[in-house]
Design a protein around this motif. Structure first.
Motif, PDB file in Angstrom:
ATOM      1  N   LEU A 205       0.859  -1.456   0.213  1.00  0.00           N
ATOM      2  CA  LEU A 205       0.321   0.201   0.088  1.00  0.00           C
ATOM      3  C   LEU A 205       0.979   1.573   0.208  1.00  0.00           C
ATOM      4  O   LEU A 205       0.854   2.356  -0.586  1.00  0.00           O
ATOM      5  N   THR A 206       2.109   1.293   1.014  1.00  0.00           N
ATOM      6  CA  THR A 206       2.785   1.935   0.919  1.00  0.00           C
ATOM      7  C   THR A 206       3.424   2.405  -0.587  1.00  0.00           C
ATOM      8  O   THR A 206       3.537   3.924  -0.618  1.00  0.00           O
ATOM      9  N   LEU A 207       4.105   1.888  -1.407  1.00  0.00           N
ATOM     10  CA  LEU A 207       4.406   1.897  -2.586  1.00  0.00           C
ATOM     11  C   LEU A 207       3.751   2.396  -3.658  1.00  0.00           C
ATOM     12  O   LEU A 207       3.770   3.443  -4.130  1.00  0.00           O
ATOM     13  N   ILE A 208       2.164   1.556  -3.437  1.00  0.00           N
ATOM     14  CA  ILE A 208       1.338   2.912  -4.358  1.00  0.00           C
ATOM     15  C   ILE A 208       0.762   4.374  -4.134  1.00  0.00           C
ATOM     16  O   ILE A 208       1.105   5.022  -4.469  1.00  0.00           O
ATOM     17  N   GLN A 209       0.982   3.900  -2.509  1.00  0.00           N
ATOM     18  CA  GLN A 209       0.411   5.599  -1.661  1.00  0.00           C
ATOM     19  C   GLN A 209       1.726   6.508  -2.649  1.00  0.00           C
ATOM     20  O   GLN A 209       0.725   7.723  -3.014  1.00  0.00           O
ATOM     21  N   THR A 210       2.331   6.546  -2.420  1.00  0.00           N
ATOM     22  CA  THR A 210       3.963   6.513  -2.617  1.00  0.00           C
ATOM     23  C   THR A 210       4.064   7.526  -3.904  1.00  0.00           C
ATOM     24  O   THR A 210       5.038   8.418  -4.967  1.00  0.00           O
ATOM     25  N   GLY A 211       3.533   6.147  -4.996  1.00  0.00           N
ATOM     26  CA  GLY A 211       3.614   6.632  -6.457  1.00  0.00           C
ATOM     27  C   GLY A 211       4.582   5.933  -7.111  1.00  0.00           C
ATOM     28  O   GLY A 211       5.830   6.041  -8.031  1.00  0.00           O
ATOM     29  N   ARG A 212       5.624   5.272  -5.786  1.00  0.00           N
ATOM     30  CA  ARG A 212       6.810   4.316  -6.326  1.00  0.00           C
ATOM     31  C   ARG A 212       6.048   3.125  -7.105  1.00  0.00           C
ATOM     32  O   ARG A 212       6.602   1.888  -7.687  1.00  0.00           O
ATOM     33  N   MET A 213       4.471   3.077  -7.086  1.00  0.00           N
ATOM     34  CA  MET A 213       4.176   1.059  -7.585  1.00  0.00           C
ATOM     35  C   MET A 213       3.140   1.644  -8.422  1.00  0.00           C
ATOM     36  O   MET A 213       2.290   2.379  -7.759  1.00  0.00           O
ATOM     37  N   LYS A 214       2.904   1.279  -9.088  1.00  0.00           N
ATOM     38  CA  LYS A 214       1.297   1.737 -10.478  1.00  0.00           C
ATOM     39  C   LYS A 214       0.148   1.151  -9.483  1.00  0.00           C
ATOM     40  O   LYS A 214       0.237   0.263  -8.944  1.00  0.00           O
ATOM     41  N   ARG A 215      -0.909   2.026  -9.286  1.00  0.00           N
ATOM     42  CA  ARG A 215      -1.968   1.065  -9.209  1.00  0.00           C
ATOM     43  C   ARG A 215      -2.123  -0.050  -9.857  1.00  0.00           C
ATOM     44  O   ARG A 215      -2.771  -0.055 -11.329  1.00  0.00           O
ATOM     45  N   ILE A 216      -2.861  -0.719  -9.014  1.00  0.00           N
ATOM     46  CA  ILE A 216      -3.652  -2.767  -9.461  1.00  0.00           C
ATOM     47  C   ILE A 216      -4.732  -2.704  -8.328  1.00  0.00           C
ATOM     48  O   ILE A 216      -5.116  -2.226  -7.438  1.00  0.00           O
ATOM     49  N   PRO A 217      -5.474  -3.730  -9.459  1.00  0.00           N
ATOM     50  CA  PRO A 217      -6.256  -3.858  -7.674  1.00  0.00           C
ATOM     51  C   PRO A 217      -5.949  -4.462  -6.450  1.00  0.00           C
ATOM     52  O   PRO A 217      -5.383  -5.085  -6.467  1.00  0.00           O
ATOM     53  N   PHE A 218      -6.265  -3.914  -5.771  1.00  0.00           N
ATOM     54  CA  PHE A 218      -5.973  -4.248  -4.236  1.00  0.00           C
ATOM     55  C   PHE A 218      -7.268  -4.112  -2.859  1.00  0.00           C
ATOM     56  O   PHE A 218      -8.310  -4.136  -3.099  1.00  0.00           O
ATOM     57  N   LEU A 219      -7.247  -6.256  -2.999  1.00  0.00           N
ATOM     58  CA  LEU A 219      -8.501  -6.526  -2.366  1.00  0.00           C
ATOM     59  C   LEU A 219      -8.068  -6.793  -1.224  1.00  0.00           C
ATOM     60  O   LEU A 219      -7.110  -7.354  -0.914  1.00  0.00           O
ATOM     61  N   LEU A 220      -8.600  -6.997   0.364  1.00  0.00           N
ATOM     62  CA  LEU A 220      -8.987  -7.226   0.977  1.00  0.00           C
ATOM     63  C   LEU A 220      -9.595  -8.200   1.284  1.00  0.00           C
ATOM     64  O   LEU A 220     -11.275  -7.615   1.476  1.00  0.00           O
ATOM     65  N   PHE A 221      -9.929  -9.421   1.439  1.00  0.00           N
ATOM     66  CA  PHE A 221     -11.028 -10.183   1.950  1.00  0.00           C
ATOM     67  C   PHE A 221     -11.791  -9.997   3.347  1.00  0.00           C
ATOM     68  O   PHE A 221     -10.645 -11.050   4.104  1.00  0.00           O
ATOM     69  N   GLY A 222     -12.656  -9.655   3.564  1.00  0.00           N
ATOM     70  CA  GLY A 222     -13.236 -10.017   5.511  1.00  0.00           C
ATOM     71  C   GLY A 222     -13.403  -8.635   5.171  1.00  0.00           C
ATOM     72  O   GLY A 222     -12.900  -7.842   6.276  1.00  0.00           O
ATOM     73  N   ARG A 223     -13.929  -7.761   4.657  1.00  0.00           N
ATOM     74  CA  ARG A 223     -14.673  -6.532   5.734  1.00  0.00           C
ATOM     75  C   ARG A 223     -14.728  -6.496   7.087  1.00  0.00           C
ATOM     76  O   ARG A 223     -13.856  -5.255   7.719  1.00  0.00           O
ATOM     77  N   GLU A 224     -15.544  -7.310   7.541  1.00  0.00           N
ATOM     78  CA  GLU A 224     -15.371  -7.363   9.379  1.00  0.00           C
ATOM     79  C   GLU A 224     -14.582  -8.019   9.998  1.00  0.00           C
ATOM     80  O   GLU A 224     -14.461  -7.091  11.163  1.00  0.00           O
ATOM     81  N   PHE A 225     -13.229  -8.923   8.982  1.00  0.00           N
ATOM     82  CA  PHE A 225     -12.200  -8.601  10.120  1.00  0.00           C
ATOM     83  C   PHE A 225     -11.221  -7.727  10.130  1.00  0.00           C
ATOM     84  O   PHE A 225     -10.561  -7.267  10.883  1.00  0.00           O
ATOM     85  N   TRP A 226     -10.885  -7.321   8.433  1.00  0.00           N
ATOM     86  CA  TRP A 226      -9.795  -6.027   8.503  1.00  0.00           C
ATOM     87  C   TRP A 226     -10.283  -5.025   9.507  1.00  0.00           C
ATOM     88  O   TRP A 226      -9.579  -4.364   9.771  1.00  0.00           O
ATOM     89  N   THR A 227     -11.678  -4.663   9.405  1.00  0.00           N
ATOM     90  CA  THR A 227     -12.260  -3.373  10.193  1.00  0.00           C
ATOM     91  C   THR A 227     -11.798  -3.825  11.518  1.00  0.00           C
ATOM     92  O   THR A 227     -12.408  -2.468  12.170  1.00  0.00           O
ATOM     93  N   ARG A 228     -12.150  -4.804  12.029  1.00  0.00           N
ATOM     94  CA  ARG A 228     -12.022  -4.864  13.734  1.00  0.00           C
ATOM     95  C   ARG A 228     -10.221  -4.967  13.720  1.00  0.00           C
ATOM     96  O   ARG A 228     -10.226  -4.149  15.085  1.00  0.00           O
ATOM     97  N   VAL A 229      -9.807  -5.457  13.513  1.00  0.00           N
ATOM     98  CA  VAL A 229      -8.177  -5.314  13.615  1.00  0.00           C
ATOM     99  C   VAL A 229      -7.273  -4.482  12.922  1.00  0.00           C
ATOM    100  O   VAL A 229      -6.268  -3.616  13.905  1.00  0.00           O
TER     101      VAL A 229
END
Length: 269
Positions: A205-229
């Motif tokens: 994510l940092t590489l994409i955020q800073t423009g060091r890597m182009k944007r590609i589909p970045f998928l987090l499986f399980g909203r409940e898990f990722w928003t809880r942790v």
């Protein structure tokens, strides 16, 4: 790794010299470490001074193998080594359903990959158990190949049995392993996981955020898990990331959702 390329130079083959060196008389001189061929001297190669050379070799070896296989793009599957399959017992049984989701996702991705004769959208994992195993397993069940990037660790370091054997690599340096994950990445699929998964996730994510890597589909499986942790919104509310950074990834729950995003992706930049 055998080099079958035509040789354009007149010099003697290095492999022949290694073989010849083993046939010389046994004398105090030939037994001395100084006499060993430098590139065949394991003690020499392990010296601290040779770290730059070892870094280069770890970058180069998988690069050459993947180039020789004609693999142009990959889809990353990351997630916990502790999420076991249905026929196993593990310490993260509450998340066990994600094993089958990852397995099915890899199967679907590989079926698409076979349309390019396995050159595009090749599944790549960390090569170990858990979600990594599910990814390699699904690829094998689809009749395709997949890549495993293992690393030497005190535990969980053995390759799972579903990685394509000649695409199963082993690393000493985490940094080089991370580069190989991303160098051909067409999409990144992150399943629930711990420190290792989050390390890879945030670095990408940092590489994409800073423009060091182009944007590609970045998928987090399980909203409940990722928003809880992780309190993603709090990072934006506190000004630690830009509100737009929350658009760098998408939450998904199903394979169909993921495939739709990957298949319809248009680079927004």
């Amino acid at each position: 790794m055998k080099d079958d390329s035509p040789r354009s130079h007149p010099f003697r083959d290095s492999g022949a010299d290694v073989a010849a060196a083993d046939q010389i008389p046994d004398t105090p001189q030939t037994r001395a470490p100084a006499y060993r061929l430098a590139f065949a001297d394991a003690d020499f190669m392990m010296r601290d001074d040779l770290r730059p050379v070892r870094l280069q070799l770890e970058l180069l070896k998988p690069q050459l193998v993947l180039d020789e296989r004609g693999i142009r793009s990959t889809v990353i599957l990351m997630g916990s080594a502790r999420i076991s399959g249905p026929e196993q017992t593990g310490s993260a049984r509450g998340l066990a359903a994600w094993y089958e989701v990852a397995r099915d996702l890899a199967r679907r991705i590989t079926e698409k990959s076979l349309e390019s004769y396995g050159r595009e959208d090749v599944v790549i994992t960390g090569g170990g158990p858990g979600i990594m195993e599910a990814g390699n397993r699904g690829a094998q069940e689809a009749g395709g190949h997949s890549i495993g990037l293992n690393i030497v660790l005190p535990h969980e370091q053995a390759p799972n049995p579903y990685v394509t054997p000649d695409l199963c690599f082993n690393f000493h340096y985490f940094a080089i392993r991370k580069m190989h994950f991303l160098m051909r990445a067409k999409a990144i699929c992150i399943f629930p996981g711990g420190f290792g998964t989050m390390d890879e996730m945030f670095e990408s994510l940092t590489l994409i955020q800073t423009g060091r890597m182009k944007r590609i589909p970045f998928l987090l499986f399980g909203r409940e898990f990722w928003t809880r942790v992780i309190n993603w919104q709090a990072l934006a509310d506190e000004g630690l990331i830009a509100p737009a950074d929350l658009d760098l990834f998408r939450f998904v729950e199903t394979v169909d959702e993921a495939m739709k995003i990957i298949d319809s992706w248009v680079d927004p930049c």
